[in-house]
Every structure is written in C-alpha cells, then in structure tokens.
Design a protein around this motif. Structure first.
Motif, short mmCIF file in Angstrom:
data_model
loop_
_atom_site.label_atom_id
_atom_site.label_comp_id
_atom_site.label_asym_id
_atom_site.label_seq_id
_atom_site.Cartn_x
_atom_site.Cartn_y
_atom_site.Cartn_z
N GLN A 40 10.50 -7.56 -5.94
CA GLN A 40 11.46 -6.64 -5.34
C GLN A 40 11.47 -6.73 -3.82
N ASP A 41 10.31 -6.76 -3.23
CA ASP A 41 10.16 -6.93 -1.79
C ASP A 41 8.79 -7.55 -1.54
N LYS A 42 8.36 -7.65 -0.31
CA LYS A 42 7.10 -8.35 -0.02
C LYS A 42 5.86 -7.60 -0.53
N ASP A 43 6.05 -6.35 -0.93
CA ASP A 43 4.92 -5.54 -1.40
C ASP A 43 5.02 -5.10 -2.85
N THR A 44 6.21 -5.17 -3.46
CA THR A 44 6.43 -4.58 -4.77
C THR A 44 6.89 -5.60 -5.79
N ILE A 45 6.17 -5.65 -6.91
CA ILE A 45 6.54 -6.49 -8.04
C ILE A 45 6.85 -5.55 -9.21
#
Length: 135
Positions: A40-45
């Motif tokens: 989803q973003d660099k921190d969230t899967i």
C-alpha cells in the motif's frame, strides 16, 4: 504481547526500498497457499488469502522492505495476531514473524514464518513458490 514496531538495528548496505509500493503480487506457494500482497505504501502491506481454508481473509501490517540485489527483496513483518481457525473465527495472539525473499528476476519467493499449531504451540514453516504481478 503486542508488537509496537519492527526494530532495524543495522541499516548499512541494504537501504529500505519503496520499489514495490502500489504493486499487487500473488505468491503461489508449493504448500498450496496463495496470498496476495499489496504494498500500500512504504510502511503498510495488506495480505489476503486467495483460495483454500483462509480464502478472503485479509490483514494489514507494518512491514519493512529492503532491496538486497537488483529486483530481489527481503520483506518482513510481524503480526500481532494471526488466524488459526477461520471456521471458528479464532485468532492467536502473537508475535508471528514473517520473512519473504522475493526474486522478481526469476519470479520465485521463499518465505519463512511461525504459525499456530494444533497442539497450542507453534510451527516454523519454510515454503517456496512462484510470483505473479497483478498490478
């Protein structure tokens, strides 16, 4: 025990990567599991089970991704809880660590993770499979 964060202690030669952000990748493991991982973003899967007993089950996690060679990624996260029985809606409290090495050159992946076992303990599992980029 709740997991508050992933601790990275030696970020020397493999910097965090955001090259997978926005991608939706299916991991088809030899065990029969199929998981979609959406970065989803660099921190969230967000991972979702595709087929099998967990079909449609999804969790959102904080993750780290490192590019360890050209188009080869070390991806890791730790689940605070994980499904044990979807039919009975049972979750087991963690921590449940997951580590994936995804080779987008050969389109293969190796995953290692700890999963609840039927006797109330935990199994350490290593599985391999094929990658398929969905978007």
């Amino acid at each position: 025990m709740a997991i508050g964060r992933i601790v990275v202690t030696a970020p020397y030669s493999h910097p965090r990567s955001d090259k997978l952000v926005g991608k939706r990748v299916w991991y088809r493991y030899e065990s029969g599991y199929i998981f979609e991982q959406y970065y989803q973003d660099k921190d969230t899967i967000v991972w979702t089970a595709v087929g099998g007993e967990l079909d449609g089950y999804s969790q959102e996690e904080k993750y780290h991704c490192f590019e360890i060679a050209d188009n080869i990624f070390f991806i890791t996260w730790c689940e605070e809880q994980t499904p044990y029985s979807i039919e009975e809606n049972v979750q087991r409290e963690g921590p449940w660590p997951v580590t994936v090495v995804a080779d987008f050159n050969k389109m293969i992946a190796t995953v290692s993770f700890v999963n609840p076992s039927a006797d109330g303990g935990a199994d350490y599992i290593v599985d391999q499979g094929r990658l398929e980029i969905k978007e």
